[in-house]
Design a protein around this motif. Structure first.
Motif, short mmCIF file in Angstrom:
data_model
loop_
_atom_site.label_atom_id
_atom_site.label_comp_id
_atom_site.label_asym_id
_atom_site.label_seq_id
_atom_site.Cartn_x
_atom_site.Cartn_y
_atom_site.Cartn_z
N GLU A 291 0.84 -1.19 0.00
CA GLU A 291 0.00 0.00 0.00
C GLU A 291 0.88 1.25 0.00
O GLU A 291 1.83 1.36 0.77
N TYR A 292 0.55 2.19 -0.88
CA TYR A 292 1.30 3.44 -1.04
C TYR A 292 0.88 4.45 0.02
O TYR A 292 -0.31 4.61 0.29
N PHE A 293 1.86 5.15 0.57
CA PHE A 293 1.62 6.24 1.51
C PHE A 293 2.46 7.44 1.08
O PHE A 293 3.65 7.28 0.81
N GLY A 294 1.87 8.59 1.03
CA GLY A 294 2.58 9.80 0.63
C GLY A 294 3.57 10.29 1.68
O GLY A 294 4.50 11.02 1.35
N ARG A 295 3.36 9.87 2.92
CA ARG A 295 4.23 10.33 4.01
C ARG A 295 4.58 9.16 4.92
O ARG A 295 3.74 8.30 5.20
N LEU A 296 5.79 9.14 5.39
CA LEU A 296 6.28 8.08 6.26
C LEU A 296 5.47 7.94 7.55
O LEU A 296 5.14 6.82 7.93
N PRO A 297 5.12 9.03 8.25
CA PRO A 297 4.36 8.86 9.50
C PRO A 297 3.02 8.14 9.28
O PRO A 297 2.60 7.35 10.13
N GLU A 298 2.37 8.38 8.15
CA GLU A 298 1.10 7.70 7.85
C GLU A 298 1.34 6.20 7.68
O GLU A 298 0.56 5.38 8.16
N ALA A 299 2.42 5.85 7.00
CA ALA A 299 2.74 4.43 6.79
C ALA A 299 3.08 3.75 8.11
O ALA A 299 2.65 2.61 8.35
N PRO B 264 6.01 6.65 16.65
CA PRO B 264 6.18 7.99 16.10
C PRO B 264 7.54 8.62 16.38
O PRO B 264 8.07 9.37 15.56
N SER B 265 8.15 8.29 17.50
CA SER B 265 9.45 8.88 17.83
C SER B 265 10.58 8.34 16.96
O SER B 265 11.69 8.89 16.97
N GLU B 266 10.31 7.28 16.21
CA GLU B 266 11.35 6.66 15.38
C GLU B 266 11.30 7.09 13.91
O GLU B 266 12.00 6.54 13.07
N GLU B 267 10.49 8.09 13.61
CA GLU B 267 10.32 8.53 12.22
C GLU B 267 11.65 8.90 11.55
O GLU B 267 11.94 8.45 10.44
N GLN B 268 12.47 9.69 12.20
CA GLN B 268 13.75 10.08 11.61
C GLN B 268 14.67 8.89 11.43
O GLN B 268 15.35 8.76 10.41
N SER B 269 14.70 7.99 12.39
CA SER B 269 15.55 6.81 12.31
C SER B 269 15.11 5.91 11.15
O SER B 269 15.95 5.45 10.36
N ILE B 270 13.81 5.67 11.03
CA ILE B 270 13.30 4.84 9.94
C ILE B 270 13.56 5.53 8.60
O ILE B 270 13.96 4.89 7.63
N GLY B 271 13.37 6.83 8.54
CA GLY B 271 13.65 7.58 7.31
C GLY B 271 15.09 7.45 6.87
O GLY B 271 15.38 7.25 5.69
N ARG B 272 16.01 7.54 7.82
CA ARG B 272 17.44 7.37 7.49
C ARG B 272 17.72 5.96 6.99
O ARG B 272 18.46 5.76 6.02
N ARG B 273 17.13 4.97 7.64
CA ARG B 273 17.33 3.58 7.20
C ARG B 273 16.78 3.37 5.79
O ARG B 273 17.41 2.69 4.97
N LEU B 274 15.62 3.93 5.52
CA LEU B 274 15.05 3.80 4.17
C LEU B 274 15.93 4.47 3.13
O LEU B 274 16.15 3.93 2.05
#
Length: 106
Positions: A31-39, A66-76
């Motif tokens: 499923e597509y999500f436009g923003r990481l927090p939504e996913a 929610p507090s891991e958004e930046q960490s997950i973004g960096r990993r992605l």
């Protein structure tokens, strides 16, 4: 310095934030999500419907909270995806989060 023949991930990684795709094997199609927090919120909701142990639920809440958004973004951005396993009895269920490609349906 990056060794010869090894791509420098800082040069090849897409800038964060970017659209992502969430997939939970056997529970939801990609499923597509436009923003990481939504996913990440959808991932926690989907995993919350699984009959997981409290320890596994806590693991996912900690990893994708929610507090891991930046960490997950960096990993992605650097690794191209984030995977985790949920165990239903002895059956592993793969949870994948990865950047949406140019041809990904929106």
């Amino acid at each position: 310095m990056t060794p010869i023949g090894v791509p420098d991930v800082t040069e090849t990684a897409a800038p964060y934030p970017f659209p992502v795709v969430l997939e939970v094997q056997g529970l939801m199609e990609p499923e597509y999500f436009g923003r990481l927090p939504e996913a990440m919120a959808a991932l926690l909701t989907a995993v919350g419907t699984l009959p997981l142990s409290p320890d596994q639920q806590g693991y996912f809440a900690e990893l994708f909270g929610p507090s891991e958004e930046q960490s997950i973004g960096r990993r992605l951005a650097t690794h191209g995806e984030v995977r985790a396993l949920a165990f239903l009895d002895l059956t592993p269920t793969v949870v994948r989060l990865y950047p949406a490609g140019p041809g990904t349906a929106q």
